[in-house]
Design a protein around this motif. Structure first.
Motif, PDB file in Angstrom:
ATOM      1  N   LEU A   1      58.360 -10.290  84.408  1.00 55.89           N
ATOM      2  CA  LEU A   1      58.332  -9.233  83.405  1.00 55.89           C
ATOM      3  C   LEU A   1      57.214  -8.261  83.756  1.00 55.89           C
ATOM      4  N   ALA A   2      57.537  -6.971  83.707  1.00 51.85           N
ATOM      5  CA  ALA A   2      56.557  -5.958  84.078  1.00 51.85           C
ATOM      6  C   ALA A   2      56.615  -4.787  83.098  1.00 51.85           C
ATOM      7  N   VAL A   3      55.445  -4.175  82.894  1.00 50.96           N
ATOM      8  CA  VAL A   3      55.334  -3.006  82.027  1.00 50.96           C
ATOM      9  C   VAL A   3      54.459  -1.964  82.716  1.00 50.96           C
ATOM     10  N   PRO A   4      54.531  -0.702  82.288  1.00 49.39           N
ATOM     11  CA  PRO A   4      53.615   0.299  82.844  1.00 49.39           C
ATOM     12  C   PRO A   4      52.157  -0.094  82.582  1.00 49.39           C
ATOM     13  N   ARG A   5      51.294   0.213  83.525  1.00 49.18           N
ATOM     14  CA  ARG A   5      49.880  -0.150  83.383  1.00 49.18           C
ATOM     15  C   ARG A   5      49.259   0.404  82.106  1.00 49.18           C
ATOM     16  N   GLU A   6      49.651   1.622  81.749  1.00 52.65           N
ATOM     17  CA  GLU A   6      49.018   2.276  80.608  1.00 52.65           C
ATOM     18  C   GLU A   6      49.354   1.607  79.277  1.00 52.65           C
ATOM     19  N   SER A   7      50.336   0.705  79.288  1.00 52.15           N
ATOM     20  CA  SER A   7      50.691   0.038  78.033  1.00 52.15           C
ATOM     21  C   SER A   7      49.790  -1.162  77.745  1.00 52.15           C
ATOM     22  N   VAL A   8      49.011  -1.603  78.732  1.00 54.18           N
ATOM     23  CA  VAL A   8      48.152  -2.777  78.559  1.00 54.18           C
ATOM     24  C   VAL A   8      46.727  -2.321  78.279  1.00 54.18           C
ATOM     25  N   TYR A   9      46.131  -2.867  77.232  1.00 53.28           N
ATOM     26  CA  TYR A   9      44.740  -2.571  76.878  1.00 53.28           C
ATOM     27  C   TYR A   9      43.918  -3.846  77.048  1.00 53.28           C
ATOM     28  N   THR A  10      42.832  -3.760  77.814  1.00 53.28           N
ATOM     29  CA  THR A  10      41.943  -4.900  78.029  1.00 53.28           C
ATOM     30  C   THR A  10      40.587  -4.576  77.435  1.00 53.28           C
ATOM     31  N   ASP A  11      40.125  -5.454  76.516  1.00 56.99           N
ATOM     32  CA  ASP A  11      38.851  -5.183  75.839  1.00 56.99           C
ATOM     33  C   ASP A  11      37.666  -5.676  76.652  1.00 56.99           C
TER      34      ASP A  11
END
Length: 303
Positions: free
Chosen positions: A231-241
Motif C-alpha cells: 500500500l502506498a500514498v503520496p508523501r505529502e499525505s503523511v505527517y510525522t511529528d
C-alpha cells in the motif's frame, strides 16, 4: 483539502552516486576498454594517421615516428642476410654467421616496428595530442582510444548509504541534457572507504549503444531493495511529528479521520504505509493534511 487514493504499487529503495563516464578498466581475464597511447621509444612524429572521432580496428596504424635510421638498418640487415644465404648454398659461410645475420634482421625489424603505434584494440579515437614534427618520449601521450561499447560510470557513494549495494543490482544512469535514464547494472563495489570523502567507489556498467561518451558527468541511481504489492500514498499525505510518529487522514464521507501508520520504503513521490483501516482505493488527504485533528469535517477542493 485535496485528496488522493491509497494504491498498491511496487516500490524500490535507491542509493544515488555521482561520477564520470569512462572506458571500463581492466579486470580479471579482460583488458581495459580505454588506453592512453604512448610511444615505446623517443622520436619525432612524422605521421598522424587517425583523427578524433574515428573508428579504428585493432592493429590499425595511428601514429608514425621518424624511421629513417631504422629503415637503413633494416635494409642493411636484409642485404647481409641475403648474402649469407647465398654463401650458405655454396658452403661459403658458417651456420653461426647465418644465424647472426638472421638475428640482426629480426632486431632491425623489431626496432622499426617500435616506431609505428597501432591501435591496441578496436575502438574510437577520442583524443589526438600531437602533430607531425613534434618530439616525443616514452612519457608522452600521443592520443587516447576507447571502446565505446564498453563504458562504465565510476561513481562515489556516501559510505553511510552503501551497505545495500552489491554487484548485479540494477541502476539508472542520468546525464545532463539526456532524453531519459539509461539502464545499467553494478559491476563492482570497492571494499574500502575513501577517508577524505567518506565515500565508496562504485562502477556501473553502461549498455552498448547508449549514446553516452567518456568524460560526461553522470548520476547513478542504484536499486538496493524492492517491495512488491504494498500500500502506498503520496508523501505529502503523511505527517510525522517530533516524536517520530507518522499519521495520515482517511476521508470517510465528509470527515477526515486521523490514522497512525508505519512508514516503509520511499520511492519518488510515493511512500509505503501500513496501518489499521487502510485499504486499496481508500481516500486520504494530501494538501491540507498537516496536523489535522483526529476527526475533522472536510471539503474536497481538488483531485
Amino acid at each position: 483539502v485535496q485528496v488522493a487514493k491509497v494504491q498498491r504499487a511496487t516500490l524500490r529503495s535507491h542509493v544515488t552516486g555521482y561520477g564520470l563516464v569512462e572506458g571500463e578498466p581492466a579486470r580479471l581475464g579482460q583488458s581495459g576498454a580505454g588506453a592512453r597511447l604512448a610511444p615505446p621509444v623517443a622520436g619525432i612524429v612524422t605521421g598522424v594517421l587517425c583523427a578524433e572521432g574515428q573508428r579504428v580496428e585493432k592493429g590499425a596504424p595511428l601514429f608514425q615516428l621518424d624511421s629513417r635510421v631504422a629503415d637503413v638498418a633494416v635494409e642493411t640487415a636484409k642485404v647481409n642476410l641475403e648474402r649469407q644465404r647465398r654463401l650458405m648454398k655454396v658452403e661459403g659461410t658458417s651456420q653461426k654467421a647465418l644465424q647472426e645475420a638472421e638475428q640482426q634482421m629480426a632486431a632491425a625489424e623489431a626496432q622499426l616496428s617500435l616506431l609505428r603505434i597501432d591501435a591496441p584494440f578496436a575502438g574510437t579515437v577520442t583524443r589526438v595530442n600531437v602533430r607531425p614534427g613534434e618530439a616525443v618520449d616514452t612519457a608522452s601521450a600521443l592520443g587516447e582510444i576507447v571502446d565505446m561499447d564498453r563504458l562504465v560510470v565510476s561513481a562515489s557513494v556516501p559510505s553511510a548509504e552503501a551497505a545495500g549495494i552489491a554487484a548485479g543490482q540494477a541502476a539508472e544512469i542520468h546525464v545532463a541534457g539526456g532524453t531519459g535514464p539509461v539502464a545499467g547494472s553494478v559491476l563492482w563495489v570497492t571494499p574500502r572507504v575513501e577517508p577524505r570523502s567518506d565515500a565508496l567507489a562504485v562502477r556501473v556498467g553502461i549498455p552498448a549503444g547508449s549514446g553516452l561518451v567518456p568524460g560526461q558527468f553522470a548520476a547513478v541511481r542504484i536499486v538496493t531493495g524492492e517491495r512488491r504489492d504494498v500500500l502506498a500514498v503520496p508523501r505529502e499525505s503523511v505527517y510525522t511529528d517530533h516524536d517520530g510518529q507518522s499519521t495520515l487522514s482517511v476521508v470517510e464521507g465528509d470527515v477526515a479521520k486521523r490514522r497512525t501508520v508505519k512508514v516503509g520504503l520511499r520511492d519518488g513521490d510515493l511512500v509505503e504505509v501500513e496501518g489499521d483501516g487502510l485499504s486499496d482505493g481508500a481516500t486520504v488527504v494530501t494538501l491540507g493534511s498537516y496536523a489535522l485533528p483526529e476527526q475533522t469535517r472536510v471539503r474536497v477542493v481538488g483531485p
